[in-house]
Design a protein around this motif. Sequence first.
Motif, short mmCIF file in Angstrom:
data_model
loop_
_atom_site.label_atom_id
_atom_site.label_comp_id
_atom_site.label_asym_id
_atom_site.label_seq_id
_atom_site.Cartn_x
_atom_site.Cartn_y
_atom_site.Cartn_z
N MET A 31 8.80 3.38 1.71
CA MET A 31 7.85 2.30 1.94
C MET A 31 8.34 1.34 3.03
N GLY A 32 9.56 0.87 2.95
CA GLY A 32 10.06 -0.12 3.90
C GLY A 32 10.16 0.42 5.32
N VAL A 33 10.67 1.63 5.44
CA VAL A 33 10.85 2.24 6.76
C VAL A 33 9.49 2.50 7.41
N LEU A 34 8.60 3.12 6.66
CA LEU A 34 7.29 3.47 7.22
C LEU A 34 6.45 2.25 7.56
N SER A 35 6.50 1.23 6.74
CA SER A 35 5.68 0.05 7.03
C SER A 35 6.14 -0.64 8.31
N ILE A 36 7.45 -0.76 8.50
CA ILE A 36 7.96 -1.39 9.73
C ILE A 36 7.70 -0.50 10.93
N LEU A 70 0.82 -1.21 0.00
CA LEU A 70 0.00 0.00 0.00
C LEU A 70 0.86 1.26 0.00
N LEU A 71 1.88 1.27 0.84
CA LEU A 71 2.76 2.45 0.90
C LEU A 71 3.65 2.55 -0.33
N ARG A 72 3.89 1.44 -1.01
CA ARG A 72 4.68 1.49 -2.24
C ARG A 72 3.98 2.33 -3.30
N LEU A 73 2.66 2.32 -3.29
CA LEU A 73 1.90 3.14 -4.23
C LEU A 73 1.97 4.62 -3.88
N LEU A 74 1.99 4.93 -2.59
CA LEU A 74 1.95 6.32 -2.14
C LEU A 74 3.34 6.94 -2.01
N ILE A 75 4.22 6.26 -1.29
CA ILE A 75 5.55 6.80 -1.00
C ILE A 75 6.58 5.69 -1.27
#
Length: 115
Positions: A32-37, A23-28
């Motif tokens: 993506m990796g930092v925010l998802s974790i 989901l975050l890969r589409l937005l940022i």
Amino acid sequence: MEIEVNWKAVVSGIILTVILGPLLRLLIPSLMGVLSILLASVACGYIADKDYLNGAVNGVIMGAAVGIINILMVYIKTGIMNIPILSILIYALAGDMSLGFLGGSAGSILGSFRD
């Protein structure tokens, strides 16, 4: 002070990381990796429902599990696991654990405000 591992919180954090990643890969894409974790470890610390040390430990375990899953995904995708690739992935594992520590601590502190 007794440290307890809340496996429900750890598994929830891992599942949330798997969901938030695409989901975050589409937005940022760049974060993506930092925010998802980080977001998943905040949820993990919040669900752990103890003091900040328990939230941090649960977050670190969640971060380590996500890092190990990432290492396995790289190995499955490339079929190669030599020393330079493994050393980079070990550094990434340490980063995942650090993010888990920060997010788990923050989540347990946020959880203490709800009381």
